[in-house]
Write a protein that holds these residues in place. Structure first.
Motif, PDB file in Angstrom:
ATOM      1  N   LYS A  34     -55.943-148.487 -31.274  1.00  0.00           N
ATOM      2  CA  LYS A  34     -56.928-149.634 -31.729  1.00  0.00           C
ATOM      3  C   LYS A  34     -56.500-151.282 -32.355  1.00  0.00           C
ATOM      4  CE  LYS A  34     -57.326-147.882 -36.617  1.00  0.00           C
ATOM      5  NZ  LYS A  34     -57.255-146.525 -37.123  1.00  0.00           N
ATOM      6  N   SER A 203     -49.382-142.240 -40.205  1.00  0.00           N
ATOM      7  CA  SER A 203     -48.811-143.052 -39.973  1.00  0.00           C
ATOM      8  C   SER A 203     -47.463-142.631 -41.257  1.00  0.00           C
ATOM      9  CB  SER A 203     -48.640-144.463 -39.453  1.00  0.00           C
ATOM     10  OG  SER A 203     -48.623-144.581 -38.403  1.00  0.00           O
ATOM     11  N   THR A 221     -49.712-147.351 -36.861  1.00  0.00           N
ATOM     12  CA  THR A 221     -49.390-148.731 -37.639  1.00  0.00           C
ATOM     13  C   THR A 221     -47.674-148.213 -37.241  1.00  0.00           C
ATOM     14  OG1 THR A 221     -50.963-148.737 -39.311  1.00  0.00           O
ATOM     15  CG2 THR A 221     -48.818-149.846 -39.858  1.00  0.00           C
TER      16      THR A 221
END
Ligand SMILES: *Cc1c(COP(=O)(O)O)cnc(C)c1O
Length: 228
Positions: A34, A203, A221
């Motif tokens: 995203k 993450s 991330t």
């Protein structure tokens, strides 16, 4: 950068699985893209990553049109009924089904295009009023209802627990999802009870999620860097 990060995440998945006696091949990495440009997805594909997660329908539709068909996309955002028609077309799995109404709408669009889709039921393990998902108490009923729809295969459960900096604090929520999935598996409620999908871990906490039984980890991330 993306290649190196992917390597680190893969190694962490492998090491964590081995440390808790699991087969690393039973854990699939969903690379969450995203807000990332299509070029980032292409770069990840060059490093052998073919499974991606997207949160926003319009963004996903635009990017997926640019990406080679070898890639698979899971929808991991909150799906609104008025976006279900496009979602039915572009995703291989929707991980966030949390109401019968949404499932009925999605099923209707799938029937129209002659497609069957794997889905997960999203469970609100934290019972957090701000988060989507069926409550753990309602999950069994929803799994039963959605399983009866012609073009949806309920493959397992997904959760997005409350966020804590300390991943150990998330462990009870992962454990709760795993035990709920196990309970429903024993009742033979999933499409394939020999291979039940449990999507949890991001993450900050995917190693803990793996130790608690995740089969899908959704990592953004740590692969693509922090989002704006
Ligand atoms: C954004 C997102 C992720 C990835 O989060 P990171 O912390 O960037 O790894 C995972 N799951 C869902 C549902 C998300 O919205």
């Amino acid at each position: 950068m993306i290649a190196e990060n992917l390597e680190i995440v893969r190694k962490t998945i492998q090491r964590t699985a081995e440390n808790c006696g699991r087969n690393p091949n039973d854990i699939r990495l969903v690379a969450v893209t995203k807000t990332c440009p299509a070029t980032a997805i292409q770069e990840a594909m060059l490093s052998g990553q073919y499974l991606f997660g997207e949160n926003y329908i319009q963004e996903a539709e635009r990017k997926i049109a640019e990406i080679a068909p070898a890639a698979q996309f899971h929808y991991i955002g909150h799906l609104q009924s008025n976006k279900a028609r496009i979602a039915a077309q572009i995703f291989q799995m929707i991980e966030t089904i949390d109401s019968l109404k949404l499932a009925l709408t999605l099923n209707r669009h799938l029937v129209q295009i002659g497609k069957t889709m794997d889905i997960l039921i999203q469970v609100n393990t934290g019972n957090d009023a701000k988060k989507s998902g069926a409550s753990p108490e309602d999950a069994e009923n929803l799994v039963r209802e959605v399983s009866s729809l012609t073009n949806l295969n309920v493959r397992g459960l997904m959760t997005m627990p409350p966020f804590f900096d300390n991943p150990e604090k998330v462990r009870p929520y992962f454990r709760q999802l795993r035990s709920l999935a196990e309970n429903l598996r024993e009742k033979n409620l999933f499409h394939d009870n020999k291979k039940v999908e449990i999507s949890m871990g991001m993450s900050n906490d995917y190693p803990v999620a793996i130790a608690e039984g995740a089969t899908l980890v959704r990592v953004g991330t740590a692969i693509f860097g922090s989002r704006q």
